[in-house]
Write a protein that holds these residues in place. Structure first.
Motif, mmCIF file in Angstrom:
data_model
loop_
_atom_site.group_PDB
_atom_site.id
_atom_site.type_symbol
_atom_site.label_atom_id
_atom_site.label_comp_id
_atom_site.label_asym_id
_atom_site.label_seq_id
_atom_site.Cartn_x
_atom_site.Cartn_y
_atom_site.Cartn_z
ATOM 1 N N SER A 94 -17.533 -13.806 -9.893
ATOM 2 C CA SER A 94 -15.878 -14.016 -9.638
ATOM 3 C C SER A 94 -15.232 -13.055 -10.478
ATOM 4 O O SER A 94 -15.693 -12.659 -11.575
ATOM 5 N N GLU B 97 -11.892 -12.818 -11.046
ATOM 6 C CA GLU B 97 -10.195 -13.375 -11.047
ATOM 7 C C GLU B 97 -9.766 -13.130 -12.400
ATOM 8 O O GLU B 97 -8.755 -12.533 -12.566
ATOM 9 N N ASN C 200 -9.509 -9.286 -12.984
ATOM 10 C CA ASN C 200 -8.144 -8.861 -12.504
ATOM 11 C C ASN C 200 -6.894 -9.089 -13.133
ATOM 12 O O ASN C 200 -6.005 -8.574 -12.915
ATOM 13 N N GLU D 236 -1.098 -3.480 -5.508
ATOM 14 C CA GLU D 236 -2.165 -3.085 -4.462
ATOM 15 C C GLU D 236 -1.731 -1.411 -4.284
ATOM 16 O O GLU D 236 -0.630 -1.175 -4.852
ATOM 17 N N ASN E 120 -8.408 -5.626 1.572
ATOM 18 C CA ASN E 120 -9.224 -6.713 0.943
ATOM 19 C C ASN E 120 -8.632 -8.048 1.116
ATOM 20 O O ASN E 120 -7.407 -7.991 0.645
ATOM 21 N N GLN E 121 -9.147 -8.952 1.590
ATOM 22 C CA GLN E 121 -8.289 -10.474 1.765
ATOM 23 C C GLN E 121 -7.834 -11.074 0.426
ATOM 24 O O GLN E 121 -6.898 -11.725 0.653
ATOM 25 N N PHE E 122 -8.552 -10.713 -0.722
ATOM 26 C CA PHE E 122 -8.042 -11.183 -1.976
ATOM 27 C C PHE E 122 -6.962 -10.230 -2.780
ATOM 28 O O PHE E 122 -5.902 -10.615 -3.180
ATOM 29 N N SER E 123 -7.240 -8.998 -2.758
ATOM 30 C CA SER E 123 -6.594 -7.989 -3.378
ATOM 31 C C SER E 123 -5.573 -6.962 -2.695
ATOM 32 O O SER E 123 -4.836 -6.379 -3.400
#
Length: 365
Positions: free
Chosen positions: A38, A40, A43, A110, A189-192
């Motif tokens: 992870s 998170e 980030n 992003e 990226n689906q998260f970032s």
């Protein structure tokens, strides 16, 4: 059901059982479980702290390097070897600092600047970073020649030598950064969200290139410059101690500060770089791997910004310890701040008197 049909059914049952046993075997599916770490907290840290570091470095770099550039333009001529090297160092730092606002915005959200700027900004970032280190080393070596081998250097330290040496530094920096143009791509990226990173090639290829980058950074842009800086300044110190220079104590103190600052700023970052290279070469497993990776990521964030800060302020550090640039700065301040004019004039006169009494102007840092 006939015998043939009964036999065929038993065959199908046996085949299904055989297939089930093989496909549920752990060794058949995969050799080991895949551990996803992870990111998170990392980030969140990067989104809040790193942009502040980058904007501070950007402002300090433009203020400091801009001031040095203005003083060179206003009071100096690009005929001396030192000024040519100093100008190139300032330009490399400005090139490097110009990329920092892009990376600060990237950390906060992003990559919104497109593919072309992803490649250009990444290349400018590393070209400026590498050339800054090499120009600092080159200036140190040139100072060593001027002090330790003054007679021989007087014949070789010409403008052509400075221009050729500067071109070599820029070429090395560009070649070392060429992979950024090739490997950097914008991916989603689906998260970032949109990311500007090295992609488009197999993971094994990416891992090999990261190793090349890390070892290149550690060996070519840390160990070699560090050994050269240490050797040159130790030789300069020995040379100064053998003279009757009146201000030798001041010069030696400044040499110590330069070496200590260089070592303190660059060593932690490059140790982390080396540890990252070792980690890629020998990856761990499970929770310990994630813990080590997260710790190195935090360490990389912090030590990298200390190293970057040194790149940004180094021209100011290398110029304003010299009496000539101090005098130029006083003149500039006296011209723009009238209330300081009388005080600055007295200091300038004192500086000129001291300089006249010092026979070895080359040693004045």
């Amino acid at each position: 059901m006939s015998n043939d049909e009964d036999w065929y059914q038993r065959y199908l049952d046996m085949q299904n059982e055989y297939d089930y046993e093989n496909t549920t075997d752990a060794s058949y599916v995969q050799s080991k479980p895949v551990q996803l770490c992870s990111k998170e907290s990392l980030n969140n840290f990067g989104a809040t702290i790193i942009p502040v570091f980058y904007y501070v470095n950007f402002l300090l770099s433009y203020l400091g390097n801009g001031l040095v550039l203005f003083i060179i333009y206003k009071y100096e001529e690009l005929k001396s070897v030192t000024n040519i090297f100093l100008l190139n160092l300032v330009l490399s730092n400005i090139l490097f600092a110009s990329s920092l606002p892009f990376w600060a915005t990237y950390h906060m959200s992003e990559w919104i600047f497109g593919l072309a700027l992803c490649k250009i900004v990444s290349s400018a970032y590393f070209i400026g970073f590498y050339s800054s280190i090499l120009f600092l080393t080159l200036m140190t070596f040139d100072r060593y020649l001027a002090v330790v081998h003054a007679v021989a250097a007087a014949k070789s330290r010409k403008r052509a030598y400075a221009i050729i040496a500067s071109m070599v530094v820029w070429c090395i920096s560009i070649i070392a950064s060429i992979k950024e143009l090739v490997l950097k791509n914008v991916s989603e990226n689906q998260f970032s969200g949109l990311m500007c990173d090295e992609s488009g090639y197999p993971d094994s290829t990416m891992a090999r290139w990261r190793l090349v980058t890390y070892y290149q950074q550690f060996l070519l842009f840390f160990l070699l410059p560090l050994f050269m800086v240490m050797y040159c300044y130790i030789s300069i110190t020995i040379r100064i101690l053998s003279t009757r220079m009146k201000e030798k104590c001041r010069a030696i103190k400044l040499i110590f500060v330069i070496i200590f600052t260089f070592f303190a700023c660059w060593t932690p970052y490059n140790i982390v770089i080396l540890l990252r290279a070792i980690q890629i070469s020998n990856p761990g497993e499970g929770v310990s791997m994630c813990s080590e990776e997260e710790s190195l990521d935090y360490a990389l964030y912090m030590t990298r910004n200390i190293a970057y800060l040194y790149c940004c302020i180094s021209p100011v550090f290398y110029t304003f310890v010299g009496k000539k640039f101090q005098s130029h700065f006083r003149r500039l301040m006296a011209k723009n701040i009238p209330c300081l004019k009388r005080h600055v004039s007295l200091n300038s006169q004192s500086t000129r008197t001291t300089s006249q009494k010092t026979p070895h102007s080359t040693y004045e840092y």
